[in-house]
Structure formats: C-alpha cells, structure tokens
Design a protein around this motif. Structure first.
Motif, PDB file in Angstrom:
ATOM      1  N   THR A 107       0.835  -1.213   0.000  1.00 26.38           N
ATOM      2  CA  THR A 107       0.000   0.000   0.000  1.00 26.38           C
ATOM      3  C   THR A 107       0.867   1.259   0.000  1.00 26.38           C
ATOM      4  O   THR A 107       0.570   2.223  -0.713  1.00 26.38           O
ATOM      5  N   ILE A 108       1.942   1.240   0.794  1.00 22.01           N
ATOM      6  CA  ILE A 108       2.852   2.394   0.828  1.00 22.01           C
ATOM      7  C   ILE A 108       3.498   2.597  -0.548  1.00 22.01           C
ATOM      8  O   ILE A 108       3.602   3.723  -1.035  1.00 22.01           O
ATOM      9  N   GLY A 109       3.922   1.499  -1.174  1.00 18.69           N
ATOM     10  CA  GLY A 109       4.516   1.597  -2.510  1.00 18.69           C
ATOM     11  C   GLY A 109       3.556   2.163  -3.543  1.00 18.69           C
ATOM     12  O   GLY A 109       3.958   2.928  -4.419  1.00 18.69           O
ATOM     13  N   LEU A 110       2.287   1.792  -3.435  1.00 22.75           N
ATOM     14  CA  LEU A 110       1.280   2.360  -4.339  1.00 22.75           C
ATOM     15  C   LEU A 110       1.080   3.851  -4.080  1.00 22.75           C
ATOM     16  O   LEU A 110       0.973   4.653  -5.017  1.00 22.75           O
ATOM     17  N   GLN A 111       1.025   4.251  -2.816  1.00 18.89           N
ATOM     18  CA  GLN A 111       0.802   5.656  -2.468  1.00 18.89           C
ATOM     19  C   GLN A 111       1.951   6.557  -2.931  1.00 18.89           C
ATOM     20  O   GLN A 111       1.727   7.688  -3.336  1.00 18.89           O
ATOM     21  N   PHE A 112       3.172   6.056  -2.855  1.00 17.09           N
ATOM     22  CA  PHE A 112       4.337   6.839  -3.272  1.00 17.09           C
ATOM     23  C   PHE A 112       4.688   6.624  -4.741  1.00 17.09           C
ATOM     24  O   PHE A 112       5.746   7.065  -5.191  1.00 17.09           O
ATOM     25  N   SER A 113       3.840   5.949  -5.472  1.00 18.34           N
ATOM     26  CA  SER A 113       3.992   5.705  -6.916  1.00 18.34           C
ATOM     27  C   SER A 113       5.292   4.984  -7.265  1.00 18.34           C
ATOM     28  O   SER A 113       5.936   5.293  -8.267  1.00 18.34           O
ATOM     29  N   PHE A 114       5.688   4.027  -6.435  1.00 17.36           N
ATOM     30  CA  PHE A 114       6.836   3.196  -6.791  1.00 17.36           C
ATOM     31  C   PHE A 114       6.434   2.192  -7.872  1.00 17.36           C
ATOM     32  O   PHE A 114       7.237   1.786  -8.683  1.00 17.36           O
ATOM     33  N   TRP A 115       5.170   1.790  -7.847  1.00 22.55           N
ATOM     34  CA  TRP A 115       4.623   0.878  -8.834  1.00 22.55           C
ATOM     35  C   TRP A 115       3.127   1.097  -8.932  1.00 22.55           C
ATOM     36  O   TRP A 115       2.519   1.793  -8.117  1.00 22.55           O
ATOM     37  N   GLU A 116       2.534   0.512  -9.948  1.00 22.45           N
ATOM     38  CA  GLU A 116       1.066   0.547 -10.087  1.00 22.45           C
ATOM     39  C   GLU A 116       0.614  -0.775 -10.671  1.00 22.45           C
ATOM     40  O   GLU A 116       1.400  -1.521 -11.254  1.00 22.45           O
ATOM     41  N   TYR A 117      -0.664  -1.034 -10.492  1.00 24.44           N
ATOM     42  CA  TYR A 117      -1.251  -2.272 -10.987  1.00 24.44           C
ATOM     43  C   TYR A 117      -2.262  -1.920 -12.079  1.00 24.44           C
ATOM     44  O   TYR A 117      -3.343  -1.414 -11.783  1.00 24.44           O
ATOM     45  N   PRO A 118      -1.908  -2.189 -13.346  1.00 25.95           N
ATOM     46  CA  PRO A 118      -2.824  -1.845 -14.447  1.00 25.95           C
ATOM     47  C   PRO A 118      -4.119  -2.657 -14.436  1.00 25.95           C
ATOM     48  O   PRO A 118      -5.155  -2.181 -14.865  1.00 25.95           O
ATOM     49  N   ILE A 119      -4.049  -3.879 -13.934  1.00 27.39           N
ATOM     50  CA  ILE A 119      -5.230  -4.754 -13.916  1.00 27.39           C
ATOM     51  C   ILE A 119      -5.665  -4.931 -12.469  1.00 27.39           C
ATOM     52  O   ILE A 119      -4.877  -5.320 -11.615  1.00 27.39           O
ATOM     53  N   GLU A 120      -6.934  -4.674 -12.197  1.00 24.85           N
ATOM     54  CA  GLU A 120      -7.487  -4.890 -10.859  1.00 24.85           C
ATOM     55  C   GLU A 120      -8.346  -6.145 -10.886  1.00 24.85           C
ATOM     56  O   GLU A 120      -9.233  -6.276 -11.720  1.00 24.85           O
ATOM     57  N   PRO A 123      -7.033  -4.185  -2.629  1.00 24.91           N
ATOM     58  CA  PRO A 123      -5.790  -3.827  -3.325  1.00 24.91           C
ATOM     59  C   PRO A 123      -5.460  -4.858  -4.394  1.00 24.91           C
ATOM     60  O   PRO A 123      -5.717  -6.058  -4.231  1.00 24.91           O
ATOM     61  N   SER A 124      -4.869  -4.408  -5.474  1.00 23.84           N
ATOM     62  CA  SER A 124      -4.641  -5.283  -6.625  1.00 23.84           C
ATOM     63  C   SER A 124      -3.729  -6.463  -6.328  1.00 23.84           C
ATOM     64  O   SER A 124      -3.904  -7.538  -6.884  1.00 23.84           O
ATOM     65  N   ALA A 125      -2.740  -6.278  -5.494  1.00 29.04           N
ATOM     66  CA  ALA A 125      -1.806  -7.365  -5.209  1.00 29.04           C
ATOM     67  C   ALA A 125      -2.222  -8.192  -3.998  1.00 29.04           C
ATOM     68  O   ALA A 125      -1.456  -9.022  -3.520  1.00 29.04           O
ATOM     69  N   PHE A 126      -3.419  -7.981  -3.496  1.00 29.57           N
ATOM     70  CA  PHE A 126      -3.889  -8.684  -2.306  1.00 29.57           C
ATOM     71  C   PHE A 126      -3.756 -10.206  -2.410  1.00 29.57           C
ATOM     72  O   PHE A 126      -3.292 -10.835  -1.473  1.00 29.57           O
ATOM     73  N   PRO A 127      -4.147 -10.830  -3.538  1.00 27.65           N
ATOM     74  CA  PRO A 127      -3.986 -12.291  -3.624  1.00 27.65           C
ATOM     75  C   PRO A 127      -2.534 -12.744  -3.458  1.00 27.65           C
ATOM     76  O   PRO A 127      -2.270 -13.780  -2.840  1.00 27.65           O
ATOM     77  N   PHE A 128      -1.599 -11.979  -3.987  1.00 27.31           N
ATOM     78  CA  PHE A 128      -0.185 -12.333  -3.842  1.00 27.31           C
ATOM     79  C   PHE A 128       0.296 -12.073  -2.419  1.00 27.31           C
ATOM     80  O   PHE A 128       1.065 -12.842  -1.866  1.00 27.31           O
ATOM     81  N   ASP A 129      -0.165 -10.970  -1.854  1.00 28.37           N
ATOM     82  CA  ASP A 129       0.282 -10.570  -0.512  1.00 28.37           C
ATOM     83  C   ASP A 129      -0.183 -11.529   0.572  1.00 28.37           C
ATOM     84  O   ASP A 129       0.464 -11.662   1.602  1.00 28.37           O
TER      85      ASP A 129
END
Length: 151
Positions: free
Chosen positions: A9-22, A28-34
């Motif tokens: 979530t912090i990485g998304l907020q600081f724009s270190f990465w983004e998830y094009p597909i939700e 959150p997009s990476a929730f299944p992986f997390d």
C-alpha cells in the motif's frame, strides 16, 4: 502477511509501482499475492530450515526467484508496472523481511519457553500430585493420606 500488505500500500501511495489490472475494485490489486504466495513461502522456509545457515541460504534462493524471475514475469504479463522501483530492491526486501520475521519468531518462542519454566504449579499442587502418585503405587485410597509424611 500484514507487513507485505502494508508495504504494498505504501509503494502504491508513493507511486513506486502501479497495478494496471485490478482483480476486484474493492481490494488492493496485489492482495492475492500478498496473502498467499509471500507468506506461504516464508512459512515453508521457516518450517523446513531449522538452522540460520540453511534458512539464509534458502531465503536467498527464494528472494532471487521472486525478485528476478517472478516479478519480471508479472511485469511482462502486465500485472504490475514498476515506476520508481528496481528488482534489486525487491530482492533485499524479501531477504530483510524473512530474516526479521524469523528473528522475531525465535525470540517469541524463547520468551514463551522461559515463561513456562518460571510458571510452575504452586507447592501445594505439586505436593498433592506427589501424594496421588504415591497412593497409586501403594494401593491406598485417595482419601487416606493421614499417615503419609509431608516433608
């Protein structure tokens, strides 16, 4: 698991990465992986590597596979887009999180064991248990303890 979700979530907020597909718009997009891939890998490493040496070796292999094979694959199939992030950061992240969690768990286990040693039953409970065992050996009834010594 909580650490991974928080840092994602912090990485998304600081724009270190983004998830094009939700997958779902409400999570959150990476929730299944997390909540699946990362915690399960750490659990398996912890379970099957009892010594620090074997754990660190396995941790480096896992971090390498996740950071330099899994993440580029996810980037290639457009599940994630890295903006200000490098695979080497992920490699270090996986190692540091794994080592920190193992150290925390081992400390928790040692504190738990030391408390069990300090928290013994009161004297009268131990004495009663000894009397019960002695009565079973001698064949006396549990109520007839009047002539047993209590030293």
């Amino acid at each position: 698991m909580v650490i991974t979700i928080l840092l994602d979530t912090i990485g998304l907020q600081f724009s270190f990465w983004e998830y094009p597909i939700e997958f779902l718009p409400v999570i959150p997009s990476a929730f299944p992986f997390d909540v699946s891939l990362v915690p399960v890998a750490y659990m398996l490493l912890f379970q099957y590597n009892r010594t620090w040496k074997s754990f660190i070796s396995a941790q480096i292999v896992m971090a390498f596979v996740y950071a330099f094979i899994g993440e580029p694959l996810c980037n290639w199939i457009n599940l994630v887009c890295y903006i200000k992030w490098n695979y080497m950061y992920s490699f270090l992240y996986y190692i540091l999180i794994g080592l920190g969690i193992r150290a925390l768990i081992l400390k928790w286990v040692s504190v738990s064991k030391s408390r069990k040693k300090r928290c013994q039953a009161p004297f009268f409970v131990i004495k009663y248990q000894q009397l019960i065992l002695q009565s079973k050996k001698t064949g006396r009834s549990n109520r007839d303890f009047s002539d047993l010594s209590t030293d």
